[in-house]
Design a protein around this motif. Structure first.
Motif, mmCIF file in Angstrom:
data_model
loop_
_atom_site.group_PDB
_atom_site.id
_atom_site.type_symbol
_atom_site.label_atom_id
_atom_site.label_comp_id
_atom_site.label_asym_id
_atom_site.label_seq_id
_atom_site.Cartn_x
_atom_site.Cartn_y
_atom_site.Cartn_z
ATOM 1 N N PRO A 59 3.561 -17.147 23.195
ATOM 2 C CA PRO A 59 3.594 -15.693 23.361
ATOM 3 C C PRO A 59 5.006 -15.157 23.178
ATOM 4 O O PRO A 59 5.973 -15.922 23.139
ATOM 5 N N ASP A 60 5.124 -13.828 23.106
ATOM 6 C CA ASP A 60 6.469 -13.256 23.085
ATOM 7 C C ASP A 60 7.157 -13.445 24.429
ATOM 8 O O ASP A 60 8.333 -13.784 24.488
ATOM 9 N N LEU A 61 6.411 -13.263 25.526
ATOM 10 C CA LEU A 61 6.942 -13.468 26.873
ATOM 11 C C LEU A 61 5.945 -14.252 27.719
ATOM 12 O O LEU A 61 4.764 -13.902 27.769
ATOM 13 N N ARG A 62 6.404 -15.283 28.394
ATOM 14 C CA ARG A 62 5.542 -15.993 29.334
ATOM 15 C C ARG A 62 5.036 -15.054 30.439
ATOM 16 O O ARG A 62 3.893 -15.142 30.874
ATOM 17 N N SER A 63 5.916 -14.166 30.882
ATOM 18 C CA SER A 63 5.617 -13.344 32.054
ATOM 19 C C SER A 63 4.472 -12.370 31.833
ATOM 20 O O SER A 63 3.904 -11.862 32.801
ATOM 21 N N ARG A 64 4.111 -12.094 30.579
ATOM 22 C CA ARG A 64 3.027 -11.149 30.350
ATOM 23 C C ARG A 64 1.680 -11.827 30.105
ATOM 24 O O ARG A 64 0.651 -11.145 30.056
ATOM 25 N N VAL A 65 1.676 -13.153 29.949
ATOM 26 C CA VAL A 65 0.443 -13.830 29.547
ATOM 27 C C VAL A 65 -0.686 -13.576 30.538
ATOM 28 O O VAL A 65 -1.814 -13.239 30.154
ATOM 29 N N PHE A 66 -0.409 -13.716 31.840
ATOM 30 C CA PHE A 66 -1.465 -13.565 32.830
ATOM 31 C C PHE A 66 -1.655 -12.108 33.267
ATOM 32 O O PHE A 66 -2.435 -11.823 34.171
ATOM 33 N N THR A 67 -0.959 -11.221 32.579
ATOM 34 C CA THR A 67 -1.134 -9.791 32.837
ATOM 35 C C THR A 67 -1.995 -9.121 31.776
ATOM 36 O O THR A 67 -2.947 -8.405 32.100
ATOM 37 N N ASP A 68 -1.675 -9.378 30.494
ATOM 38 C CA ASP A 68 -2.391 -8.628 29.460
ATOM 39 C C ASP A 68 -2.698 -9.416 28.188
ATOM 40 O O ASP A 68 -3.121 -8.819 27.193
ATOM 41 N N ALA A 69 -2.525 -10.732 28.186
ATOM 42 C CA ALA A 69 -2.852 -11.533 27.003
ATOM 43 C C ALA A 69 -4.342 -11.903 27.055
ATOM 44 O O ALA A 69 -4.723 -12.999 27.457
ATOM 45 N N GLY A 70 -5.170 -10.959 26.633
ATOM 46 C CA GLY A 70 -6.608 -11.100 26.800
ATOM 47 C C GLY A 70 -7.220 -12.319 26.140
ATOM 48 O O GLY A 70 -8.162 -12.918 26.683
ATOM 49 N N SER A 71 -6.711 -12.712 24.980
ATOM 50 C CA SER A 71 -7.265 -13.889 24.294
ATOM 51 C C SER A 71 -7.024 -15.153 25.105
ATOM 52 O O SER A 71 -7.928 -15.973 25.289
ATOM 53 N N PHE A 72 -5.789 -15.301 25.587
ATOM 54 C CA PHE A 72 -5.486 -16.478 26.409
ATOM 55 C C PHE A 72 -6.263 -16.434 27.717
ATOM 56 O O PHE A 72 -6.803 -17.457 28.162
ATOM 57 N N LEU A 73 -6.330 -15.274 28.350
ATOM 58 C CA LEU A 73 -7.011 -15.153 29.644
ATOM 59 C C LEU A 73 -8.488 -15.502 29.546
ATOM 60 O O LEU A 73 -9.053 -16.100 30.465
ATOM 61 N N ALA A 74 -9.127 -15.148 28.436
ATOM 62 C CA ALA A 74 -10.543 -15.494 28.265
ATOM 63 C C ALA A 74 -10.723 -17.007 28.252
ATOM 64 O O ALA A 74 -11.606 -17.545 28.937
ATOM 65 N N ALA A 75 -9.886 -17.697 27.484
ATOM 66 C CA ALA A 75 -9.976 -19.161 27.437
ATOM 67 C C ALA A 75 -9.621 -19.768 28.782
ATOM 68 O O ALA A 75 -10.245 -20.745 29.227
ATOM 69 N N PHE A 76 -8.640 -19.203 29.453
ATOM 70 C CA PHE A 76 -8.234 -19.688 30.775
ATOM 71 C C PHE A 76 -9.366 -19.526 31.779
ATOM 72 O O PHE A 76 -9.673 -20.450 32.561
ATOM 73 N N ASN A 77 -9.999 -18.373 31.783
ATOM 74 C CA ASN A 77 -11.080 -18.106 32.740
ATOM 75 C C ASN A 77 -12.317 -18.954 32.479
ATOM 76 O O ASN A 77 -13.141 -19.153 33.378
ATOM 77 N N MET A 78 -12.458 -19.452 31.256
ATOM 78 C CA MET A 78 -13.557 -20.359 30.927
ATOM 79 C C MET A 78 -13.223 -21.806 31.272
ATOM 80 O O MET A 78 -14.055 -22.694 31.113
ATOM 81 N N GLY A 79 -12.002 -22.055 31.725
ATOM 82 C CA GLY A 79 -11.583 -23.402 32.076
ATOM 83 C C GLY A 79 -11.206 -24.256 30.885
ATOM 84 O O GLY A 79 -11.103 -25.489 31.007
#
Length: 330
Positions: free
Chosen positions: A240-260
């Motif tokens: 990502p451009d910033l690590r600090s924003r991934v769990f705030t608004d990186a929707g693509s990553f968050l979807a995969a994360f929430n699916m485990g």
């Protein structure tokens, strides 16, 4: 009082080339990698009237400049305004106020191109662009400054838009651009894929992406919206451009994360770490790499400072007189 330069959209529109934006933004992210501070995007929302106010800021010590990006969207006009202000980092004096809308696609295109330059294979030939609006144009104009492409395919959901995009950019860049009727056709045999859309759902099936492909995704920064599906996130080297924003608004990553399917360790590095060689980028030709950009003040302030310097050299802009608090509040 100090003389502050006002740069309008007309002043800015042809002031710098895509490559100059790429060079400026690269320098900005390298400074961030060396510790230059920034404040991530934050928004205030209003229900009545409906709209939002968003801002972020950064300091670039090596350039001696700092500034912020503030924009409004919605409200009764259902439009948006972008204002960038930069200050001298030593004295605090306001250097310039810029209309941020006109250079927005160029500075966003520049950071997207840095993702390609740091993560894509050195030898590429085919580019796919998903999206055909101003941001997609900015991405393409910058991308061709860091890699040579023999062919480009563009897809967007409106036939007229993708055909107009192909015609305009083919003439401008002197590279054959072909509009196609599906994202699947666009990404077929692509070495590099750019997504620059306002889609809330994935714009292609990750299973159809070939090994060795690089993807730059810049169209979404919302926790429940995504341009990329969970399959391609799981298969990728993710930057990502910033690590600090991934769990705030990186929707693509968050979807995969929430699916485990991925965890925190799947975040390989942030852009500045790869640029400064703190972390490696691509290590094999077969890796799929993703650069996920939600936007930061780094590309905005570094671009604004570059434009300010060029405007001074060329005598462009209007001078404003701004009084310091020491005299205004006397």
């Amino acid at each position: 009082m100090v003389a502050t330069l006002l740069l309008t959209s007309e002043d800015i529109s042809d002031l710098a080339s895509p490559k100059e934006y790429v060079d400026a933004v690269k320098r900005g992210y390298q400074q961030h990698g060396d510790g230059a501070p920034l404040v991530p995007r934050a928004s205030l929302f209003c229900k009545d009237p409906p709209g939002k106010l968003t801002g972020y800021s950064a300091i670039l010590p090596e350039d001696g400049v700092m500034g912020g990006y503030l924009y409004s969207a919605g409200f009764t006009s259902q439009d948006a305004w972008f204002i960038t202000t930069i200050f001298d980092a030593k004295t605090g004096e306001p250097l310039a106020i810029l209309d941020g809308a006109s250079f927005n696609p160029y500075k966003t295109g520049a950071v997207g191109a840095l993702g390609i330059d740091t993560l894509a294979r050195k030898s590429v030939s085919n580019l796919a662009v998903i999206g055909s609006g101003p941001q997609a144009k900015g991405q393409l104009r910058a991308a061709v400054t860091v890699r040579k492409f023999d062919s480009i395919h563009v897809y967007s959901s409106t036939k007229h838009h993708r055909e107009s995009f192909a015609k305009e950019l083919t003439e401008e860049l002197d590279i054959p651009i072909k509009p196609v009727s599906s994202s699947k056709l666009a990404i077929s045999n692509a070495d590099v894929i750019i997504t620059a859309t306002n889609s809330s759902i994935p714009v292609f099936d990750g299973h159809n992406v070939s090994d060795g492909t690089h993807i730059t995704a810049i169209g979404q920064y919302h926790p429940r919206k995504r341009e990329l599906d969970e399959n391609i996130i799981q298969r990728s080297l993710y930057v990502p451009d910033l690590r600090s924003r991934v769990f705030t608004d990186a929707g693509s990553f968050l979807a995969a994360f929430n699916m485990g399917l991925v965890d925190e360790t799947h975040i390989h590095a942030e852009l500045s770490e790869v640029l400064n060689e703190v972390s490696p980028g691509r290590t094999t030709d077969s890796e799929i790499t993703i650069f996920d950009s939600g936007g930061t003040a780094i590309e905005t302030i570094s671009s604004a400072y570059m434009l300010y310097q060029k405007a001074l050299q060329e005598g462009i802009g209007t001078t404003l007189k701004i009084e310091p608090s020491s005299t205004a509040m006397n």
